[in-house]
Design a protein around this motif. Structure first.
Motif, PDB file in Angstrom:
ATOM      1  N   UNK A 131     -55.998 -47.832 -23.134  1.00 38.28           N
ATOM      2  CA  UNK A 131     -56.458 -48.006 -21.762  1.00 38.28           C
ATOM      3  C   UNK A 131     -56.133 -46.822 -20.856  1.00 38.28           C
ATOM      4  N   UNK A 132     -54.894 -46.296 -20.809  1.00 31.03           N
ATOM      5  CA  UNK A 132     -54.629 -45.156 -19.919  1.00 31.03           C
ATOM      6  C   UNK A 132     -55.510 -43.948 -20.216  1.00 31.03           C
ATOM      7  N   UNK A 133     -55.688 -43.655 -21.500  1.00 33.54           N
ATOM      8  CA  UNK A 133     -56.534 -42.516 -21.874  1.00 33.54           C
ATOM      9  C   UNK A 133     -57.981 -42.757 -21.447  1.00 33.54           C
ATOM     10  N   UNK A 164     -59.924 -48.538  -8.927  1.00 31.84           N
ATOM     11  CA  UNK A 164     -58.738 -49.375  -8.808  1.00 31.84           C
ATOM     12  C   UNK A 164     -58.214 -49.705 -10.201  1.00 31.84           C
ATOM     13  N   UNK A 165     -56.913 -49.928 -10.293  1.00 35.23           N
ATOM     14  CA  UNK A 165     -56.330 -50.503 -11.499  1.00 35.23           C
ATOM     15  C   UNK A 165     -56.039 -51.965 -11.220  1.00 35.23           C
ATOM     16  N   UNK A 166     -56.455 -52.818 -12.142  1.00 35.49           N
ATOM     17  CA  UNK A 166     -56.195 -54.244 -12.042  1.00 35.49           C
ATOM     18  C   UNK A 166     -55.089 -54.620 -13.018  1.00 35.49           C
ATOM     19  N   UNK A 167     -54.404 -55.711 -12.741  1.00 38.71           N
ATOM     20  CA  UNK A 167     -53.361 -56.117 -13.669  1.00 38.71           C
ATOM     21  C   UNK A 167     -52.845 -57.512 -13.393  1.00 38.71           C
ATOM     22  N   UNK A 168     -52.195 -58.078 -14.420  1.00 37.70           N
ATOM     23  CA  UNK A 168     -51.487 -59.343 -14.282  1.00 37.70           C
ATOM     24  C   UNK A 168     -50.075 -59.215 -14.840  1.00 37.70           C
ATOM     25  N   UNK A 169     -49.638 -57.966 -15.034  1.00 36.29           N
ATOM     26  CA  UNK A 169     -48.290 -57.685 -15.518  1.00 36.29           C
ATOM     27  C   UNK A 169     -47.840 -56.371 -14.887  1.00 36.29           C
ATOM     28  N   UNK A 170     -46.695 -55.886 -15.295  1.00 39.59           N
ATOM     29  CA  UNK A 170     -46.179 -54.641 -14.723  1.00 39.59           C
ATOM     30  C   UNK A 170     -46.828 -53.400 -15.335  1.00 39.59           C
ATOM     31  N   UNK A 171     -47.548 -53.542 -16.443  1.00 34.44           N
ATOM     32  CA  UNK A 171     -48.169 -52.383 -17.089  1.00 34.44           C
ATOM     33  C   UNK A 171     -49.152 -51.699 -16.139  1.00 34.44           C
ATOM     34  N   UNK A 173     -49.333 -51.909 -12.966  1.00 39.71           N
ATOM     35  CA  UNK A 173     -48.638 -51.375 -11.793  1.00 39.71           C
ATOM     36  C   UNK A 173     -48.109 -49.974 -12.061  1.00 39.71           C
ATOM     37  N   UNK A 174     -47.533 -49.772 -13.243  1.00 42.26           N
ATOM     38  CA  UNK A 174     -47.004 -48.460 -13.589  1.00 42.26           C
ATOM     39  C   UNK A 174     -48.122 -47.426 -13.698  1.00 42.26           C
ATOM     40  N   UNK A 175     -49.236 -47.817 -14.299  1.00 40.93           N
ATOM     41  CA  UNK A 175     -50.345 -46.876 -14.460  1.00 40.93           C
ATOM     42  C   UNK A 175     -50.961 -46.521 -13.110  1.00 40.93           C
ATOM     43  N   UNK A 176     -51.186 -47.524 -12.263  1.00 38.33           N
ATOM     44  CA  UNK A 176     -51.755 -47.257 -10.944  1.00 38.33           C
ATOM     45  C   UNK A 176     -50.850 -46.339 -10.133  1.00 38.33           C
ATOM     46  N   UNK A 177     -49.540 -46.556 -10.226  1.00 35.14           N
ATOM     47  CA  UNK A 177     -48.596 -45.707  -9.494  1.00 35.14           C
ATOM     48  C   UNK A 177     -48.634 -44.278 -10.005  1.00 35.14           C
ATOM     49  N   UNK A 178     -48.672 -44.120 -11.314  1.00 32.71           N
ATOM     50  CA  UNK A 178     -48.671 -42.783 -11.915  1.00 32.71           C
ATOM     51  C   UNK A 178     -49.934 -41.999 -11.551  1.00 32.71           C
ATOM     52  N   UNK A 179     -51.085 -42.693 -11.522  1.00 33.18           N
ATOM     53  CA  UNK A 179     -52.354 -42.028 -11.256  1.00 33.18           C
ATOM     54  C   UNK A 179     -52.673 -41.936  -9.764  1.00 33.18           C
ATOM     55  N   UNK A 180     -51.869 -42.579  -8.918  1.00 30.49           N
ATOM     56  CA  UNK A 180     -52.142 -42.548  -7.486  1.00 30.49           C
ATOM     57  C   UNK A 180     -53.403 -43.298  -7.122  1.00 30.49           C
ATOM     58  N   UNK A 181     -53.565 -44.516  -7.688  1.00 31.13           N
ATOM     59  CA  UNK A 181     -54.741 -45.340  -7.435  1.00 31.13           C
ATOM     60  C   UNK A 181     -54.341 -46.638  -6.749  1.00 31.13           C
TER      61      UNK A 181
END
Length: 333
Positions: A131-133, A164-171, A173-181
């Protein structure tokens, strides 16, 4: 004033069909635009007899055509089901037709069961761990095309699509924070890690060219009616649908019934209380207080509101009552 947006699954009520559900979605989008809602999102689900928004980009084109101001987007596209280039082309097409109005929420879940996931992808080599890639590849397609670039998204390259990054866990959240989204959390059906995810996202956020400061949107179920009793009655449709889904009996959105939750066994009641804890159900004053309490408790920047109501007119009315409640909360503040 808290920003309100709409998440629509294009529910297919018992006694109706997918065509009518999609027409209802377009009508709800026009209604939400008139009421001042910020966004209208639709979600990708497959093999669900009660949800008509599987072809999300197509459904969004239908909705966007009938509106002029409200932002239109996916909440979300389940990226493991698709090649990033295809998603970039679809949402690039939407952005070319409706400039400055298109959002693209990206999720890493399949949005379906294992059989449908395999039918979508033909194989399961497209793993959620990619997913991140895949997100980074997709975002790159929206950048202006470079000389000699072998693969371009046409339309797509250079167009303004808000990701936007969507999520239902902390995964997520970490990706959105890293990418600035911006980050949207599915608290309307999976609230367990909401607080942890929001804290992680805000603490680790890195400003980017797309977003200077963290922005959190939380999902919440809202069913509003003239009285608390009528709202609880209407809410029973979602309760029934959720129990049916969790017990392998997914179907169309059931008609409401009196006293449904009270007749459930304790295990089913506990499941509903947990999964649907981020819900506001009641008359105007109950909704106003619930809205104020939820915003104060979570610190959300924006709420993504969903309402699974069997009767379309009652669903339109629910969003109208909520819009009035939002105004009352703002005046009280």
């Amino acid at each position: 004033m808290i920003t309100l947006s709409v998440l629509d699954l294009s529910p297919i009520p018992e006694g109706s069909d997918a065509g009518q559900a999609l027409r209802n979605s377009a009508d709800l989008a026009r209604h939400a635009e008139q009421l001042g809602y910020n966004r209208f999102w639709m979600a990708e689900h497959h093999n669900m007899p009660g949800i008509a928004s599987a072809a999300t980009a197509v459904a969004l084109a239908h909705v966007a055509h009938g509106t002029s101001r409200i932002r239109i987007g996916a909440g979300g596209v389940m990226l493991p089901n698709h090649a990033p280039l295809v998603v970039a082309e679809q949402f690039g097409t939407l952005a070319a037709l409706h400039p400055g109005r298109i959002d693209l929420g990206l999720g890493r879940a399949p949005g379906t069961d294992g059989h449908a996931a395999q039918a979508l992808r033909r194989n399961l080599h497209a793993d959620v761990d990619d997913f991140p890639r895949d997100v980074m590849e997709l975002l790159a397609y929206f950048e202006p095309a470079q000389p000699g670039q072998a693969v371009q998204a046409v339309p797509g390259a250079g167009l303004a699509v808000e990701a936007w990054i969507l999520g239902s866990s902390t995964f997520g959240a970490q990706l959105a924070a890293m990418l600035g989204l911006p980050y949207a959390f599915a608290s309307h059906f999976a609230p367990a890690q909401m607080r942890d995810a929001v804290e992680i996202y805000r603490a680790r956020f890195r400003p980017s060219a797309r977003l200077a400061a963290p922005h959190v949107m939380l999902g919440v179920n809202v069913v509003a009616a003239p009285t608390d009793a009528e709202a609880r009655f209407l809410y029973s449709s979602l309760q029934q649908a959720f129990v049916n889904l969790r017990t392998g009996r997914a179907g169309k959105l059931p008609a409401p019934v009196e006293g449904f939750a009270e007749r459930l066994d304790p295990r089913a009641q506990a499941m509903l209380d947990n999964a649907l804890s981020c819900s506001i159900v009641g008359g105007p004053e109950t909704v106003r207080q619930g809205l104020a309490d939820f915003v104060a408790r979570t610190g959300a920047d924006e709420l993504m509101v969903t309402a699974q109501v069997h009767d379309h007119a009652a669903r339109l009315r629910s969003f109208g009552i909520l819009a009035e409640a939002r105004q009352a909360v703002s005046l009280a503040a």
